[in-house]
Structures are given as structure tokens and as C-alpha cells.
Scaffold this motif. Structure first.
Motif, PDB file in Angstrom:
ATOM      1  N   LEU A 552      19.834   4.510  28.595  1.00 38.25           N
ATOM      2  CA  LEU A 552      20.436   4.770  27.601  1.00 38.25           C
ATOM      3  C   LEU A 552      19.410   5.929  26.533  1.00 38.25           C
ATOM      4  CD1 LEU A 552      23.832   3.153  27.651  1.00 38.25           C
ATOM      5  CD2 LEU A 552      23.441   5.723  28.774  1.00 38.25           C
ATOM      6  N   SER A 553      19.339   4.104  26.024  1.00 37.19           N
ATOM      7  CA  SER A 553      18.031   4.414  24.779  1.00 37.19           C
ATOM      8  C   SER A 553      17.495   5.795  24.877  1.00 37.19           C
ATOM      9  CB  SER A 553      17.583   3.498  24.825  1.00 37.19           C
ATOM     10  OG  SER A 553      18.442   2.879  24.087  1.00 37.19           O
ATOM     11  N   LEU A 554      16.278   5.704  26.024  1.00 37.43           N
ATOM     12  CA  LEU A 554      15.252   7.069  26.258  1.00 37.43           C
ATOM     13  C   LEU A 554      15.879   8.369  26.553  1.00 37.43           C
ATOM     14  CD1 LEU A 554      12.937   4.927  29.254  1.00 37.43           C
ATOM     15  CD2 LEU A 554      12.506   5.527  27.184  1.00 37.43           C
ATOM     16  N   THR A 555      17.672   8.464  26.715  1.00 33.87           N
ATOM     17  CA  THR A 555      18.104   9.397  27.107  1.00 33.87           C
ATOM     18  C   THR A 555      17.938  10.259  25.272  1.00 33.87           C
ATOM     19  OG1 THR A 555      20.135   8.958  28.448  1.00 33.87           O
ATOM     20  CG2 THR A 555      20.260  10.974  27.486  1.00 33.87           C
ATOM     21  N   VAL A 556      18.373   9.393  24.843  1.00 32.95           N
ATOM     22  CA  VAL A 556      18.881   9.795  22.990  1.00 32.95           C
ATOM     23  C   VAL A 556      16.756  10.281  22.350  1.00 32.95           C
ATOM     24  CG1 VAL A 556      18.435   8.495  20.793  1.00 32.95           C
ATOM     25  CG2 VAL A 556      20.059   8.233  22.624  1.00 32.95           C
ATOM     26  N   VAL A 557      16.465   9.492  23.280  1.00 35.39           N
ATOM     27  CA  VAL A 557      14.631   9.610  22.816  1.00 35.39           C
ATOM     28  C   VAL A 557      14.570  11.529  23.519  1.00 35.39           C
ATOM     29  CG1 VAL A 557      12.347   9.453  23.690  1.00 35.39           C
ATOM     30  CG2 VAL A 557      13.448   7.286  23.449  1.00 35.39           C
ATOM     31  N   TYR A 558      15.153  11.819  24.316  1.00 40.24           N
ATOM     32  CA  TYR A 558      14.621  12.653  25.182  1.00 40.24           C
ATOM     33  C   TYR A 558      15.536  13.477  24.588  1.00 40.24           C
ATOM     34  CZ  TYR A 558      15.147  16.320  28.988  1.00 40.24           C
ATOM     35  OH  TYR A 558      14.916  17.866  28.892  1.00 40.24           O
ATOM     36  N   ARG A 559      16.607  13.468  24.011  1.00 39.28           N
ATOM     37  CA  ARG A 559      17.703  14.663  23.101  1.00 39.28           C
ATOM     38  C   ARG A 559      16.922  15.260  21.806  1.00 39.28           C
ATOM     39  NH1 ARG A 559      22.123  15.190  24.800  1.00 39.28           N
ATOM     40  NH2 ARG A 559      23.288  15.479  22.824  1.00 39.28           N
ATOM     41  N   THR A 560      16.151  13.762  21.470  1.00 34.61           N
ATOM     42  CA  THR A 560      16.208  14.192  19.862  1.00 34.61           C
ATOM     43  C   THR A 560      14.624  14.689  19.179  1.00 34.61           C
ATOM     44  OG1 THR A 560      15.827  11.498  19.677  1.00 34.61           O
ATOM     45  CG2 THR A 560      18.074  12.675  19.246  1.00 34.61           C
ATOM     46  N   LYS A 561      13.922  14.805  20.702  1.00 39.51           N
ATOM     47  CA  LYS A 561      12.433  15.199  20.407  1.00 39.51           C
ATOM     48  C   LYS A 561      11.948  16.073  19.357  1.00 39.51           C
ATOM     49  CE  LYS A 561      10.093  13.348  24.844  1.00 39.51           C
ATOM     50  NZ  LYS A 561       9.058  13.308  25.873  1.00 39.51           N
ATOM     51  N   LYS A 562      12.870  16.745  19.602  1.00 40.24           N
ATOM     52  CA  LYS A 562      12.428  18.151  19.114  1.00 40.24           C
ATOM     53  C   LYS A 562      13.003  17.702  17.115  1.00 40.24           C
ATOM     54  CE  LYS A 562      13.279  22.120  21.534  1.00 40.24           C
ATOM     55  NZ  LYS A 562      13.475  22.953  22.377  1.00 40.24           N
ATOM     56  N   VAL A 563      14.141  16.778  16.872  1.00 39.05           N
ATOM     57  CA  VAL A 563      14.035  16.671  15.629  1.00 39.05           C
ATOM     58  C   VAL A 563      13.349  15.761  15.128  1.00 39.05           C
ATOM     59  CG1 VAL A 563      15.612  15.357  13.896  1.00 39.05           C
ATOM     60  CG2 VAL A 563      16.357  16.313  16.150  1.00 39.05           C
ATOM     61  N   TYR A 564      12.684  15.057  15.327  1.00 40.16           N
ATOM     62  CA  TYR A 564      11.395  14.017  14.860  1.00 40.16           C
ATOM     63  C   TYR A 564      10.557  14.833  14.761  1.00 40.16           C
ATOM     64  CZ  TYR A 564      14.200   9.406  14.966  1.00 40.16           C
ATOM     65  OH  TYR A 564      14.545   8.641  14.943  1.00 40.16           O
ATOM     66  N   ALA A 565       9.774  15.138  15.809  1.00 42.80           N
ATOM     67  CA  ALA A 565       9.343  16.596  15.291  1.00 42.80           C
ATOM     68  C   ALA A 565       9.067  17.236  14.149  1.00 42.80           C
ATOM     69  CB  ALA A 565       8.750  17.436  16.528  1.00 42.80           C
TER      70      ALA A 565
END
Length: 573
Positions: A552-565
């Protein structure tokens, strides 16, 4: 004389003094982590079985997590008033528990003790909220380290209060409950008026990095010192004088960070105009109470600040010359209210991941006293203190390394959650397999993993959902621990424990069990469980749940990559 008065006023309003005082508040506010030491005393005195102790543990977890009221009050009341409410709850709740367990008051039914433990433990949500809200306001450019250090000291508080209890050498085990009721109340009452917003953005100095390095060094020394003290107490029969000397050394280390504000105020030179020009303009700093004044007139000099997150957020808000107030709903990375966050998938993915992993960690913490007893260890305080130490290191390290992940690599902070959840699964699998030294592996890795969650999650929540309603968002996320332990500890762990205890009592005669284990079983202990089987099945189930949480945490990582970029991309070196 006038200059001395000015220096004193500057000292009392220095953001580093507020931070150090918050560390002291947190060092005695992690009351819930002492439940592993309190539960055997309550079980023995009140004649409870393991399921009843699990119910008390759930009441404790609920009290520790339901902090929405504290978060809301922090937006309308001064911080000292928020802390005062917590002091009253802690003193009244655990004070009455001590009177009942010590048989000074008549024996009360289980539901009364549940309410008292809930009320007493809920006091720490006011301590946590007051400390975090104040320090994030004063150090907006250092969120990860601030949250990690403060939450780390909260995790270490169990070990600190245990050492104080041993130093005082009170006559009975129930006296530890008295220390829990009186100790935090005295300390926080003395410090409550120091904790306040002091315009911290105007106090930023080039020496801040050195100051944080000093604090991190103290954290490592404190953890190493406590670990050494615990090992000595476990391996050597120490006399009371030596225990007192070591406890005084512990208190000295905890007080040592006050050197930072003293040196900054009384020995450093006044900041020059050249240095001041490099600091943040006051209007660039985030405010937890109000962070809504976003405009489209952003020039290059205004955005050139250390607070990269806020700089990027202003750029995002100003794109297309659209005011944030004209948007129907915020996007991830902007300011959310709690209700708006409820409508996002990312918020619920983080929450569910916490329910599984943090709930598993809290289940181990609550049952650690019984786990060590089931393996034949008599001094359960050692393991409770040990998991507190590693909990502390996990929080400090979680804040530090997750900050490196976002600032150096512009990668989503929740990836650190996924890593520590895998570590927790490894520790639980180790215990499930019944390998030698499993209790030590569980104490270390579960402490690290559980602690790291509560440094990573608050910082990630402030990045993904903003600071406008940070208090409410943070306190809702803390509900994950009791939500998980409600079922994992109260139903699964307690049910399996009692079932195995009944099997041992019915299949193995008491005399043979005593001979096999080399210990004396009293009548009141006839339903206690002994051996790795008591918790091995539970740990196997928790292993799987921690792995699911990692996904589940990795799913959040995938979904928020652009935000953190967008938030941190330009800060990469």
C-alpha cells in the motif's frame, strides 16, 4: 541591567529554547509505551486474564490516538492551555488507577479502569499536539528533523521514566503507575509557558545545521547510554547507589541540549545585515493556523529561499494566474481540510497502511511484557525499555533519512514507510520461526519500524495535504494504531494466548509444567501461557499484514511521484 533583561527576554523567546523544552515535554509524554510494564502489575493485582488486559490495552491505544479534540483546540487556544488540559487528564486518570491498584480505593470493575486509562493516556495527545504544532511553526524549513526528534523523545519516554522509577526505589511495583501520574504532570506544568510560536522564521541562522548536528549527536549518545545501562542492569546485580548515579547521568544528557539556546543568545554576535539578507522573508514562512495568502505575484528573489516546499507550492498555486481561492477542490500538495482529505485515495491508502503496520507494532508493544514472560524472562522492564530506545532511534532516523530521500532524490517520502514495514515483517517472521534470540530481534526491529512511521507520516501528511489543518490531519492518522490493535491485539493475540494457556493447563499437569520451565506457578497464574507458541501464530499473521502495508505504501509512492518532483525537484544538487 537593561541589557541583561533584554538577553533574558531574547532567551525566553528563542525558537531553540522552545524546541528543547518541547523535547523535554516529549521525553515524559509517551505514557502509552509503559503499558507493557504496567500490565503485569495490573493483571496480578486485579486478577485479570489476558483478554481483559488486552481490553485495557485497547482503551490505552484509543486514548493515545483520539487526538482530534486536541488538534482542534490547538487552533483556538494558546499552547499552554492545550498542555494544561493534558496535564489534568494524565494526573486524574493514572492517579486514580494507582489508587485502585494499590487498594487505597475500593476495587473497581474493568470498565472503570478502561475509562481511567483512556482519560490518562489521552492527555499525551495534548502534549504531542502542543509540541509538534509549535515547533513546526517555529522551524518550517526543517519539518522532517523536527518531527523525527520530537517523536523520538516521545518513544524514548518509557525507558526514561522506568529509569527514574528504579532510581527512586519505590517499595512496590504499583508505584510505577504513581510515577506515570505525577512525573509528566510536574515536568509539563513547569514548561507549558515556554512552548509558544516565536516567529521562528526570523531567527534562522547559518549555524542551524550545526545545532541540529549537535542534537542528533545527543540523541545517539542518549540511546547508547540507555542501552548500556539496560544491559548492565540485566547482566549485573547493581547496587542502588550505582543505579542512582547512572540515572543522574541520564537526566544530565536529556538536559544537555539547552546549551544551544544559551550559546546562541548569550555568546553569539548579533546577526549582521548581510546575514539577515540571506534569511527567509517573514511572509514566506508557512503558518499552521493560516496559510491561505497565496498570490500570483511571485518574483525570483522571493522564491529563492531554503524552504523549497513552500516555494514550489506558491509556484504551483500561481500557474495560469488562477487564485487558490477560486479552485473547487485542492490538488495533492496543496492545503486540505480534514473533510477534503477524506475524499482522496492517497489519504486512505496511507491510513490503511498505518492500520496494518502501526497496529502490528502497537500489538507487539502492548504484549511485550507477556511475550518476555512466556519465554521465561522475569525482568520484563528490560525489553519494554529496549523497544522504547529503538523506537526513539527509529523516529530520529526516520525523520533524518526520509528528509534525504525527498531533498536529495526528490522521491516520495512514503517509500521510507515501505522499507521499515519490510523490516517489521522480517522481525515478526523471526519470532514466528522460534529462532534463538527472537525476543531481542523483535524488540530492536519492531521498535525501529514502529518509531520510524511516526517521523515519516506527519512530515508526509504536511507535504501532501498542507499545513492549514495539520493538527486535525495528524491526529486522525494516529487513530490507525488503536484501529489496528483493536482487532490484532484484542481479538487475535489475546484469543490465541488464552487458547494456548488453556491447552497447557488441561494437557500438562501443573507440576510437570513447573519442572519443564524451571519456574513456580501460583494458582492465580494457572492460565498463563509459556513458550514461543503463545505468540508465534500471532506474529505470523502480523508478518503478512506488514507486507500488505508495504504494498500500500508503494502504491502511494507511485501515485505521488510527480507531486514530490514538483515540490523538491529544484532542490536536488
Amino acid at each position: 541591567m537593561v541589557e541583561s533583561g533584554d538577553k533574558l527576554g531574547e532567551f525566553l523567546n528563542n525558537r531553540w529554547l522552545v524546541f528543547v523544552a518541547s523535547m523535554w515535554v516529549q521525553s515524559c509524554s509517551g505514557i502509552g509505551y509503559l503499558f507493557g510494564s504496567l500490565s503485569p502489575v495490573i493483571k496480578k493485582t486485579m486478577g485479570y486474564n489476558q483478554r481483559q488486559i488486552a481490553i485495557l490495552g485497547i482503551a490505552k491505544d484509543l486514548g493515545d490516538a483520539i487526538g482530534y479534540v486536541a488538534g482542534t483546540l490547538s487552533e483556538i487556544l494558546p499552547i499552554w492551555a492545550v498542555l494544561a488540559i493534558g496535564v489534568v487528564q494524565n494526573f486524574v486518570g493514572y492517579g486514580l488507577v494507582w489508587l485502585i491498584v494499590s487498594q487505597i480505593l475500593p476495587t473497581a470493575p474493568l470498565w472503570v479502569l478502561c475509562i481511567l486509562i483512556f482519560v490518562g493516556t489521552n492527555g499525551e495527545t495534548y502534549f504531542n499536539t502542543g509540541s509538534l504544532v509549535t515547533c513546526i511553526q517555529n522551524f518550517p524549513e526543517h519539518r522532517g528533523p523536527i518531527v523525527g526528534i520530537l517523536k523520538g523523545f516521545a518513544g524514548l519516554s518509557g525507558a526514561i521514566m522506568t529509569q527514574v522509577y528504579i532510581m527512586i526505589n519505590l517499595p512496590n511495583e504499583a508505584a510505577l503507575i504513581f510515577v506515570v501520574a505525577v512525573g509528566p504532570s510536574m515536568v509539563i506544568t513547569a514548561l507549558m509557558f515556554i512552548l509558544k510560536p516565536v516567529g521562528g522564521q526570523r531567527q534562522a541562522r547559518p549555524s542551524d545545521n550545526s545545532s541540529f548536528l549537535f542534537v542528533y549527536s545527543i540523541c545517539l549518545v542518549l540511546a547508547a547510554y540507555l542501552l548500556g545501562v539496560l544491559l548492565l542492569q540485566d547482566l549485573v546485580n547493581l547496587n542502588q547507589r550505582l543505579i542512582t548515579i547512572m540515572s543522574i547521568g541520564l537526566i544530565f544528557i536529556v538536559l544537555l541540549p539547552v546549551v544551544i539556546p544559551i550559546l546562541l543568545v548569550f555568546t553569539s554576535k548579533p546577526i549582521s545585515s548581510a546575514e539577515e539578507s540571506l534569511l527567509h522573508p517573514p511572509d514566506l514562512q508557512p503558518s499552521i493556523r493560516s496559510e491561505q495568502s497565496e498570490t500570483k505575484d511571485i518574483n525570483a528573489s522571493e522564491t529563492d529561499s531554503l524552504l523549497e516546499v513552500e516555494r514550489q507550492r506558491r509556484i504551483i498555486h500561481s500557474e495560469g494566474t488562477v487564485s487558490v481561492h477560486q479552485k473547487k477542490a485542492p490538488s495533492i500538495g496543496e492545503d486540505f481540510t480534514l473533510t477534503q482529505a477524506f475524499k482522496t485515495a492517497d489519504f486512505w491508502l496511507i491510513f490503511l497502511s498505518l492500520v496494518l503496520a502501526s497496529g502490528s507494532g502497537m500489538t507487539v508493544i502492548d504484549n511485550l511484557g507477556q511475550m518476555s514472560q512466556s519465554l521465561g524472562y522475569e525482568n520484563t522492564h528490560v525489553f519494554v525499555s529496549m523497544i522504547s530506545i529503538w523506537n526513539f532511534l527509529g523516529r530520529v532516523a526516520g525523520g533524518y533519512f526520509s528528509e534525504i530521500v525527498v531533498r536529495k532524490y526528490a522521491y516520495p517520502r512514503p517509500v521510507a514507510m515501505a522499507v521499515v514495514q519490510v523490516l517489521m515483517a522480517i522481525a515478526l517472521c523471526f519470532y514466528t520461526m522460534g529462532l534463538p534470540g527472537a525476543i531481542y530481534v523483535v524488540s530492536v526491529l519492531m521498535g525501529l519500524g514502529y518509531g520510524a512511521h511516526w517521523a515519516i507520516v506527519p512530515a508526509a501528511a504536511s507535504e501532501l495535504f498542507g499545513l492549514k489543518s495539520f493538527g486535525a490531519l495528524y491526529n486522525f492518522l494516529t487513530l490507525s494504531s488503536p484501529a489496528g490493535s483493536l482487532f490484532l491485539s484484542g481479538v487475535i493475540a489475546a484469543g490465541i494466548y488464552d487458547s494456548e494457556a488453556k491447552k497447557q493447563a488441561s494437557i500438562v499437569p501443573s507440576q510437570n509444567l513447573e519442572h519443564m520451565l524451571g519456574m513456580r506457578l501460583g494458582d492465580e497464574e494457572s492460565l498463563n501461557c509459556y513458550g514461543t507458541i503463545c505468540y508465534s501464530i500471532t506474529c505470523g499473521i502480523l508478518t503478512v499484514l506488514c507486507l500488505v502495508a508495504s504494498v500500500l505504501s508503494l502504491t502511494v509512492v507511485y501515485r505521488t511521484k510527480k507531486v514530490y518532483a514538483k515540490l523538491y525537484g529544484n532542490s536536488r544538487r
